[in-house]
Every structure is written in C-alpha cells, then in structure tokens.
Design an enzyme around this catalytic site. Structure first.
Site, PDB file in Angstrom:
ATOM      1  N   GLY A  11       0.826  -1.205   0.000  1.00 29.75           N
ATOM      2  CA  GLY A  11       0.000   0.000   0.000  1.00 29.75           C
ATOM      3  C   GLY A  11       0.866   1.263   0.000  1.00 29.75           C
ATOM      4  N   ASP A  52      -2.690 -12.452   4.311  1.00 33.95           N
ATOM      5  CA  ASP A  52      -4.027 -11.871   4.410  1.00 33.95           C
ATOM      6  C   ASP A  52      -4.366 -11.838   5.906  1.00 33.95           C
ATOM      7  OD1 ASP A  52      -6.739 -11.449   4.613  1.00 33.95           O
ATOM      8  OD2 ASP A  52      -7.278 -12.768   2.953  1.00 33.95           O
ATOM      9  N   TYR A  77      -8.667  -2.071   4.567  1.00 31.87           N
ATOM     10  CA  TYR A  77      -9.650  -1.907   3.488  1.00 31.87           C
ATOM     11  C   TYR A  77      -9.869  -0.395   3.401  1.00 31.87           C
ATOM     12  CZ  TYR A  77     -14.023  -2.188   0.878  1.00 31.87           C
ATOM     13  OH  TYR A  77     -15.002  -2.030  -0.071  1.00 31.87           O
ATOM     14  N   THR A  78      -9.466   0.222   2.280  1.00 31.22           N
ATOM     15  CA  THR A  78      -9.459   1.693   2.217  1.00 31.22           C
ATOM     16  C   THR A  78     -10.413   2.270   1.158  1.00 31.22           C
ATOM     17  OG1 THR A  78      -7.551   1.608   0.725  1.00 31.22           O
ATOM     18  CG2 THR A  78      -7.093   1.915   3.076  1.00 31.22           C
ATOM     19  N   ASP A 118      -8.944   9.979  10.349  1.00 35.54           N
ATOM     20  CA  ASP A 118      -9.792  11.112  10.768  1.00 35.54           C
ATOM     21  C   ASP A 118     -11.283  10.772  10.618  1.00 35.54           C
ATOM     22  OD1 ASP A 118      -8.876  11.033   8.011  1.00 35.54           O
ATOM     23  OD2 ASP A 118     -10.146  12.777   7.658  1.00 35.54           O
ATOM     24  N   TYR A 141     -16.698   2.804   6.448  1.00 32.41           N
ATOM     25  CA  TYR A 141     -15.233   2.761   6.550  1.00 32.41           C
ATOM     26  C   TYR A 141     -14.775   3.305   7.906  1.00 32.41           C
ATOM     27  CZ  TYR A 141     -10.429   4.423   5.890  1.00 32.41           C
ATOM     28  OH  TYR A 141      -9.091   4.693   6.055  1.00 32.41           O
ATOM     29  N   LYS A 145     -12.934   1.210  10.903  1.00 33.91           N
ATOM     30  CA  LYS A 145     -11.607   1.588  11.417  1.00 33.91           C
ATOM     31  C   LYS A 145     -11.672   1.822  12.926  1.00 33.91           C
ATOM     32  CE  LYS A 145      -8.235   2.356   9.504  1.00 33.91           C
ATOM     33  NZ  LYS A 145      -7.067   1.467   9.217  1.00 33.91           N
TER      34      LYS A 145
HETATM   35  N1  LIG Z   1      -5.552   6.737   2.112  1.00 31.29           N
HETATM   36  C1  LIG Z   1      -5.969   7.690   2.942  1.00 31.29           C
HETATM   37  O1  LIG Z   1      -6.317   8.806   2.538  1.00 31.29           O
HETATM   38  C2  LIG Z   1      -5.995   7.429   4.432  1.00 31.29           C
HETATM   39  C3  LIG Z   1      -6.446   8.444   5.286  1.00 31.29           C
HETATM   40  C4  LIG Z   1      -6.434   8.209   6.661  1.00 31.29           C
HETATM   41  C5  LIG Z   1      -5.977   6.991   7.148  1.00 31.29           C
HETATM   42  N2  LIG Z   1      -5.584   6.020   6.290  1.00 31.29           N
HETATM   43  C6  LIG Z   1      -5.129   4.750   6.850  1.00 31.29           C
HETATM   44  O2  LIG Z   1      -3.740   4.622   6.561  1.00 31.29           O
HETATM   45  C7  LIG Z   1      -3.407   3.245   6.429  1.00 31.29           C
HETATM   46  C8  LIG Z   1      -2.629   3.027   5.145  1.00 31.29           C
HETATM   47  O3  LIG Z   1      -3.464   3.441   4.075  1.00 31.29           O
HETATM   48  P1  LIG Z   1      -2.928   3.484   2.585  1.00 31.29           P
HETATM   49  O4  LIG Z   1      -3.338   4.789   2.033  1.00 31.29           O
HETATM   50  O5  LIG Z   1      -1.498   3.067   2.552  1.00 31.29           O
HETATM   51  O6  LIG Z   1      -3.861   2.352   1.972  1.00 31.29           O
HETATM   52  P2  LIG Z   1      -3.672   1.487   0.663  1.00 31.29           P
HETATM   53  O7  LIG Z   1      -2.720   2.147  -0.259  1.00 31.29           O
HETATM   54  O8  LIG Z   1      -5.029   1.139   0.201  1.00 31.29           O
HETATM   55  O9  LIG Z   1      -2.950   0.181   1.237  1.00 31.29           O
HETATM   56  C9  LIG Z   1      -3.630  -0.748   2.013  1.00 31.29           C
HETATM   57  C10 LIG Z   1      -2.956  -2.079   1.779  1.00 31.29           C
HETATM   58  O10 LIG Z   1      -3.621  -3.046   2.585  1.00 31.29           O
HETATM   59  C11 LIG Z   1      -3.686  -4.223   1.837  1.00 31.29           C
HETATM   60  N3  LIG Z   1      -4.746  -5.096   2.292  1.00 31.29           N
HETATM   61  C12 LIG Z   1      -6.082  -5.019   2.064  1.00 31.29           C
HETATM   62  N4  LIG Z   1      -6.712  -6.050   2.631  1.00 31.29           N
HETATM   63  C13 LIG Z   1      -5.759  -6.804   3.233  1.00 31.29           C
HETATM   64  C14 LIG Z   1      -5.775  -8.007   3.966  1.00 31.29           C
HETATM   65  N5  LIG Z   1      -6.924  -8.662   4.202  1.00 31.29           N
HETATM   66  N6  LIG Z   1      -4.610  -8.501   4.429  1.00 31.29           N
HETATM   67  C15 LIG Z   1      -3.446  -7.867   4.191  1.00 31.29           C
HETATM   68  N7  LIG Z   1      -3.354  -6.729   3.487  1.00 31.29           N
HETATM   69  C16 LIG Z   1      -4.508  -6.205   3.024  1.00 31.29           C
HETATM   70  C17 LIG Z   1      -3.939  -3.785   0.411  1.00 31.29           C
HETATM   71  O11 LIG Z   1      -3.550  -4.819  -0.450  1.00 31.29           O
HETATM   72  P3  LIG Z   1      -4.160  -4.920  -1.941  1.00 31.29           P
HETATM   73  O12 LIG Z   1      -3.477  -3.827  -2.678  1.00 31.29           O
HETATM   74  O13 LIG Z   1      -3.789  -6.271  -2.381  1.00 31.29           O
HETATM   75  O14 LIG Z   1      -5.634  -4.694  -1.784  1.00 31.29           O
HETATM   76  C18 LIG Z   1      -3.055  -2.559   0.318  1.00 31.29           C
HETATM   77  O15 LIG Z   1      -1.781  -2.891  -0.173  1.00 31.29           O
HETATM   78  C19 LIG Z   1      -4.722   2.476   6.516  1.00 31.29           C
HETATM   79  O16 LIG Z   1      -4.876   1.999   7.827  1.00 31.29           O
HETATM   80  C20 LIG Z   1      -5.774   3.526   6.233  1.00 31.29           C
HETATM   81  O17 LIG Z   1      -6.992   3.207   6.831  1.00 31.29           O
HETATM   82  C21 LIG Z   1      -5.549   6.212   4.943  1.00 31.29           C
END
Ligand SMILES: NC(=O)c1ccc[n+]([C@@H]2O[C@H](COP(=O)([O-])OP(=O)(O)OC[C@H]3O[C@@H](n4cnc5c(N)ncnc54)[C@H](OP(=O)(O)O)[C@@H]3O)[C@@H](O)[C@H]2O)c1
Length: 311
Positions: A11, A52, A77-78, A118, A141, A145
């Site tokens: 991710g 997973d 899951y994002t 947030d 979502y 979380k």
């Molecule tokens: N993106 C935002 O704007 C945002 C804002 C606030 C907080 N966050 C938090 O920040 C953290 C990182 O987010 P990110 O932006 O890096 O998200 P991301 O790019 O969507 O990465 C999430 C990763 O988790 C993997 N994943 C999904 N289901 C899984 C499972 N069952 N087992 C293992 N891996 C799994 C995905 O794999 P696949 O690619 O194979 O699906 C993906 O590589 C998360 O906790 C998110 O909730 C994100």
C-alpha cells in the site's frame, strides 16, 4: 537482533515503510542489515497475497515462523465509498484482521503499531480534533476503522494507533495522481472547498512510525495510546488541488493548469459521508517525539519530483 513484521506492504504507507526500513526480506528470506543504532534488524514485509490478515491461521503461522518483536500494520480496506455496500469486507480487514494481529501480539507480548483515520470523527467540531475527543464515525469505513482501534485497545497488547488524514504519495492511487490525470483531460475542474483537513504524505507517516519503533527498541518502552499525525497547515481539497497544479505546472509535469472551481460537499454527493472538519490536533505527537510536523507543500514537492523522475 530485532525482527519486524510489516503487513499491507504494497500500500501507500506500506511501501514507504519498506523504502525507509533497514532491510527487506521475503517470508523465507534472511537478509539482515544494521539499523542506525547498531541493532541488527530483520524485516518481513508482506503484501496482502503473502499475508491476508483476515486469515487467523495464516497470521498465526507467519508469527510462529518469523517470531517478530514488533508488528507494523499498514494493511487496511481503504475503499471508502465501496465500503458502504461492502461492509462485511471492510469489517473483516479493518476490525477482524486487526484483532488477529492484536491477539498474537498480546500472546507474544510485542507491540502493534497501527494506522487509523480522521473518519472516526463526524467532523462537527469547529476546532482540530484531539485524541481525547469522542468519536462518532458517519461512514462504514470510519466505523470499521474505529472498531479496529477498539479491538486493538481491548486486546491487552501493547499498541500505538496513529490517526492520520488525506494520505498521498508516489505509490498507489491517491488524490495527487487523480488530479494530475484529470488536469490532462479537462480544462476546468470542480473540487470540494468546504471540507477542511491536512494532506499527509505516506513517507512522513512511515518516518513517524519508524521513530516510534526506534524509540521502542531503544528504551524497551512503548506508551500505548492514540496519536494524531497529519502534515500542516490545514487546507481544503480545493486548496490541495490548486497547489498540486501550481507545483506540477511550475516543474513542467503539466502543460497547462486547469481552472479549479470550488464547490460544496452537497454539490459532490458520494456514497460515504465525509467529515467537514478533518483537522487533527498534533500537539501530543509533537511533544512525545520532539518533532516538527512536516509541511504538506514540501512533501508534495518531493512526491511530484519522484513522479517526474519515474515518468
Ligand atoms: N488513504 C488515505 O487517505 C488514508 C487516510 C487516513 C488513514 N488512512 C489509513 O492509513 C493506512 C494506510 O493506508 P494506505 O493509504 O497506505 O492504503 P492502501 O494504499 O489502500 O494500502 C492498504 C494495503 O492493505 C492491503 N490489504 C487489504 N486487505 C488486506 C488483507 N486482508 N490482508 C493484508 N493486506 C490487506 C492492500 O492490499 P491490496 O493492494 O492487495 O488490496 C493494500 O496494499 C490504513 O490503515 C488507512 O486506513 C488512509
């Protein structure tokens, strides 16, 4: 030697964590490297296909095989809008997956560094949210979380929950990349101008998590708790988009800048409700780690420069 397991390693944040780490190895690998403080670090960075986190047996097997001293969970899951109709999948990863990691961590007396959002707040407050403010998610979502946070907190494992916002970076899909694509396709863009928050680079989140990890291995202590971390200063999606176009045009990534019209949230309906106020008060983490909070404009410059080098 210290052993660190990273989940969700493909991710945005996961890849930044791996990039900034001392060494990366596969499940069966054994590369080792010295960390900054002289400790030998062995890193196991797992993509979703390698581990997973919803599969409790698989989590247990990897833990037994690797015997980590610390877990950094970047898996989630994002898909915020899709979660409204895929609630089971969102909860399976964001709550149950976190619990699987937490239970193993508790049994082994090792900490879990976890990332949250947030979106656990409803956005009704008119000042930045502190860690002590009550949560009230308005989307599936956000609720999933929050359920993950609670599962981790109640598991009895040592934990750190880093709530962040509006993540962008070089890897994966994000607002910066969407804006750059749309700028190539349209002359005018309508961007929401009444949601306030702070864009936060995946690299700065990774850097902050590594600081906590180093502190833990240096002192043997981790004060379990929730921390807010976002880049500064606050802006709106409209403000973020405008800066993306200004910088990208200035460095020759775009041939022209689109006109950016500000619209209201009501004019851009989405399946999941977003908080109008996503601002996070980062005083606690600043004090705890003695850090300056990075400016998102500087982080954006670095991301755009990397994207330019890659293109
Ligand atoms: N993106 C935002 O704007 C945002 C804002 C606030 C907080 N966050 C938090 O920040 C953290 C990182 O987010 P990110 O932006 O890096 O998200 P991301 O790019 O969507 O990465 C999430 C990763 O988790 C993997 N994943 C999904 N289901 C899984 C499972 N069952 N087992 C293992 N891996 C799994 C995905 O794999 P696949 O690619 O194979 O699906 C993906 O590589 C998360 O906790 C998110 O909730 C994100």
């Amino acid at each position: 030697m210290v052993k660190i397991l990273i989940t969700g390693a493909n991710g945005q944040v996961g890849r930044s964590l791996v990039e900034q780490a001392p060494a990366t190895v596969s499940v069966s690998g054994s590369d080792r490297e010295k960390s900054g403080d002289g400790k030998i670090v062995q890193l196991l960075a797992c993509s979703s296909s390698e581990l997973d986190i919803t599969q409790a047996d698989r989590v247990k097997a990897v833990m037994e095989q690797f015997q980590p001293d610390l877990i950094i969970n970047a898996a989630a899951y994002t898909a915020v809008d899709k979660a409204e109709t895929e609630s089971d999948q969102a909860y399976a990863v964001n709550r149950d997956g976190v619990l699987n990691l937490a239970q193993e961590a508790k049994q082994r007396q090792i900490p879990v560094l976890h990332i949250s959002t947030d979106y656990v707040f409803d956005g009704e407050k008119d000042t930045p949210y502190k860690e002590t403010d009550s949560t009230s998610p308005e989307s599936v979502y956000g609720a999933s979380k929050l359920a993950g946070e609670q599962a981790l907190q109640q598991s009895g494992a040592l934990y750190l929950i880093l709530r962040t916002s509006w993540v962008f970076g070089v890897h994966g899909g994000n607002f910066v990349k969407t804006m750059l694509r749309l700028a190539g396709e349209r002359d005018t863009l309508s961007i929401v101008a009444d949601q306030q928050g702070a864009p936060t680079s995946a690299a700065s989140i990774a850097e902050t998590l590594w600081r906590f990890a180093r502190q833990y291995f240096g002192t043997g202590n981790l004060e379990s708790g929730v921390y807010h971390f976002s880049n500064q200063p606050e802006t709106t999606w409209h403000g973020f988009a405008t800066e993306i176009f200004t910088q990208a045009y200035g460095m020759g990534l775009l041939e022209k800048q689109p006109v950016v019209q500000g619209i209201t949230t009501a004019e851009y309906p989405t399946p999941a409700k977003r908080p109008l106020n996503s601002r996070l008060d980062c005083t606690k983490i600043q004090r705890t780690l003695s850090i300056e909070i990075p400016q998102w404009q500087d982080e954006l410059s670095r991301v755009l420069a990397k994207l330019q080098n890659e293109s």
